[in-house]
Design a protein around this motif. Structure first.
Motif, PDB file in Angstrom:
ATOM      1  N   UNK B 146      55.901  85.398 -22.277  1.00 18.65           N
ATOM      2  CA  UNK B 146      55.969  85.841 -20.893  1.00 18.65           C
ATOM      3  C   UNK B 146      57.406  85.697 -20.411  1.00 18.65           C
ATOM      4  N   UNK B 147      57.682  86.218 -19.223  1.00 16.56           N
ATOM      5  CA  UNK B 147      59.067  86.264 -18.755  1.00 16.56           C
ATOM      6  C   UNK B 147      59.087  86.155 -17.247  1.00 16.56           C
ATOM      7  N   UNK B 148      60.246  85.754 -16.728  1.00 17.32           N
ATOM      8  CA  UNK B 148      60.368  85.641 -15.277  1.00 17.32           C
ATOM      9  C   UNK B 148      60.880  86.931 -14.663  1.00 17.32           C
ATOM     10  N   UNK B 149      61.782  87.631 -15.354  1.00 17.99           N
ATOM     11  CA  UNK B 149      62.370  88.796 -14.678  1.00 17.99           C
ATOM     12  C   UNK B 149      62.944  89.846 -15.601  1.00 17.99           C
ATOM     13  N   UNK B 152      60.789  95.862 -16.334  1.00 22.97           N
ATOM     14  CA  UNK B 152      59.502  96.474 -16.691  1.00 22.97           C
ATOM     15  C   UNK B 152      59.720  97.688 -17.586  1.00 22.97           C
ATOM     16  N   UNK B 153      58.905  97.811 -18.626  1.00 25.02           N
ATOM     17  CA  UNK B 153      59.023  98.954 -19.528  1.00 25.02           C
ATOM     18  C   UNK B 153      60.020  98.713 -20.643  1.00 25.02           C
ATOM     19  N   UNK B 154      60.980  97.790 -20.439  1.00 21.14           N
ATOM     20  CA  UNK B 154      61.943  97.484 -21.502  1.00 21.14           C
ATOM     21  C   UNK B 154      61.687  96.061 -21.986  1.00 21.14           C
ATOM     22  N   UNK B 157      58.255  94.291 -22.098  1.00 24.14           N
ATOM     23  CA  UNK B 157      57.244  94.646 -23.095  1.00 24.14           C
ATOM     24  C   UNK B 157      56.859  93.470 -23.991  1.00 24.14           C
ATOM     25  N   UNK B 200      64.993  99.561 -26.222  1.00 22.86           N
ATOM     26  CA  UNK B 200      65.715  99.413 -24.957  1.00 22.86           C
ATOM     27  C   UNK B 200      65.737  97.999 -24.443  1.00 22.86           C
TER      28      UNK B 200
END
Lengths: 206, 236
Positions: B146-149, B152-154, B157, B200
């Motif tokens: 998971x990630x904080x920031x 989206x789409x790159x 993912x 990307x």
């Protein structure tokens, strides 16, 4: 009078669209439109924040000193977004996780401050509220169009569901990688503005 | 002379100072109040999310954490140690806990599969995740990121099931050497210890590869001891 109030809601949808005519909010239009879902979430959040910040600042408008009005606007908007995010985090954790990425982008969205400055500070609360909703939806609509094109051609999916069938890929179809990068959003915004101005001749510069 | 205005009118310096002071105090009280009154609920939500992520990496149902998981903390030499905080509390400050040389482990009591928490840097902000290993302590059973920031789409993912589905079955050791998982741009094409990077999302992918390697390195001694035990058990 009634008609004029109503116009503050409908005008920003097309004739005075914040993205297409005022060219505001372009930065976030690039950032969150690689997929349809974040574009929609961002559109809804900005609508909510824009509506309430317009309402609150319109109520406060007679007491705000002119020289620090921008600071007051920013404080109200930032406080509003932070509190809403805190409440979401406590009660609807999943939604807040979706939104957390955009909180910073919502606070600094130029449409919100632009509308407060241009409209809410010189108008009554009800038209200001409607103006906020109208601008939010006008912005969200453009975002959704861009998100639709970028996700469909960049990932072959919509809302994360695969739309372009597997057999297309086997026949040699390739997703357009450019769609995933910011320039694609600019190109799409440009095309939408072009179409929009062709349809609304009075917007064309002489 | 009209009516005397409060503090000399809307645009006097006194009024501006008064206005901004009152505004700041009111906003500070509102923010402090919401933050404090909601803190417990937020923490409970976060703790539940972490528990669910741990069992999800093992492929188990949400909410089964309390039944199946035994958690403990090991040091760099692989020995179980006593710490002031519980292993779950350590997840809230994993970087600080790593700096102290304390590494939490979450073990499936029934099967001997282990889950390790990971923390690292993506392109914009923190990324984190959980890697679950099979009882052989080499093969990956599942991975959650998971990630904080991330974008989206790159980069974002990495948080999708599609990306994470590449991990199960991969091994992290090569001839007794911990190599981790290579996140390869342009396609792994079945190479050992490798998965496809995100299109990307090069920087995020690099961050992910470093995170897996760096965090698993801390458990190297622990894993080697356990692997040796597995081998002798099998020999008997």
């Amino acid at each position: 009078m009634k008609n004029k109030t109503f116009q503050s809601l409908t005008n920003p949808l097309a004739k005075n669209n914040p993205v297409l005519v005022q060219i505001l909010g372009i930065c976030s239009a690039l950032a969150v439109t690689t997929q349809l879902k974040p574009a929609l979430v961002m559109g809804l959040s900005v609508t909510a924040v824009c509506a309430f910040s317009n309402l609150v600042l319109s109520l406060l408008r007679n007491g705000i000193p002119d020289r620090i009005r921008i600071i007051v606007q920013l404080v109200v908007i930032a406080a509003l977004v932070t509190i809403v995010n805190d409440v979401l985090k406590a009660y609807v954790y999943d939604v807040s996780k979706q939104l957390s990425v955009y909180v910073g982008l919502i606070i600094t969205n130029c449409i919100i401050m632009g509308r407060v400055e241009a409209f809410a500070l010189s108008n009554k609360p009800l038209p200001s509220l409607l103006d906020g909703i109208g601008n939010g939806i006008g912005y969200g609509a453009v975002l959704v169009i861009i998100g639709f094109v970028r996700e469909l051609f960049g990932n072959g999916s919509l809302f994360g569901y695969q739309i372009i069938p597997e057999c297309f890929y086997e026949a040699g179809y390739v997703n357009n990688g450019l769609m995933l990068f910011p320039p694609a959003a600019l190109i799409i915004v440009g095309v939408i503005i072009w179409v929009h101005r062709t349809a609304n001749k009075d917007l064309q510069e002489k | 002379m009209g009516k005397k205005k409060f503090l000399g009118g809307k645009n006097s310096n006194a009024y501006i100072v008064f206005y901004s002071t009152v505004m700041v105090v009111i906003v500070a009280i509102m923010l402090a109040f919401t933050s404090l009154s909601l803190k417990d609920r937020q923490n409970a939500n976060e703790l539940n999310e972490k528990k669910d992520a741990i069992v999800a990496s093992l492929g188990l149902e949400k909410g089964s954490y309390d039944e199946v998981i035994e958690a403990y903390v090991v040091n760099k030499e692989g020995q179980v140690i006593e710490t002031a905080e519980t292993p779950l509390q350590k997840l809230f400050d994993l970087v600080g806990s790593h700096a102290k040389g304390e590494y939490p482990v979450f073990e499936n009591k029934a099967t001997g599969e282990v889950v390790f928490p990971l923390t690292g840097k993506g392109l914009w902000d923190d990324i984190w995740g959980y890697v679950a290993l099979e009882a052989d302590l080499n093969t990956i059973k599942g991975a959650i990121f998971d990630h904080a920031g991330e974008t989206p789409g790159l980069g974002a993912e990495i948080a999708t099931p599609k990306f994470q589905a590449q991990f199960p079955g991969q091994t992290i050791y090569e001839e007794g050497q911990l190599v981790g998982i290579y996140v390869v741009k342009g396609g792994a094409k079945g190479a050992a210890h490798s998965v496809d990077a995100v299109t990307g999302g090069t920087k995020t992918s690099e961050g992910l590869q470093n995170m897996i390697k760096n965090c698993l390195d801390n458990y190297d001694a622990f894993l080697k001891v356990r692997q040796a035990n597995v081998v002798t058990e099998n020999a008997e």
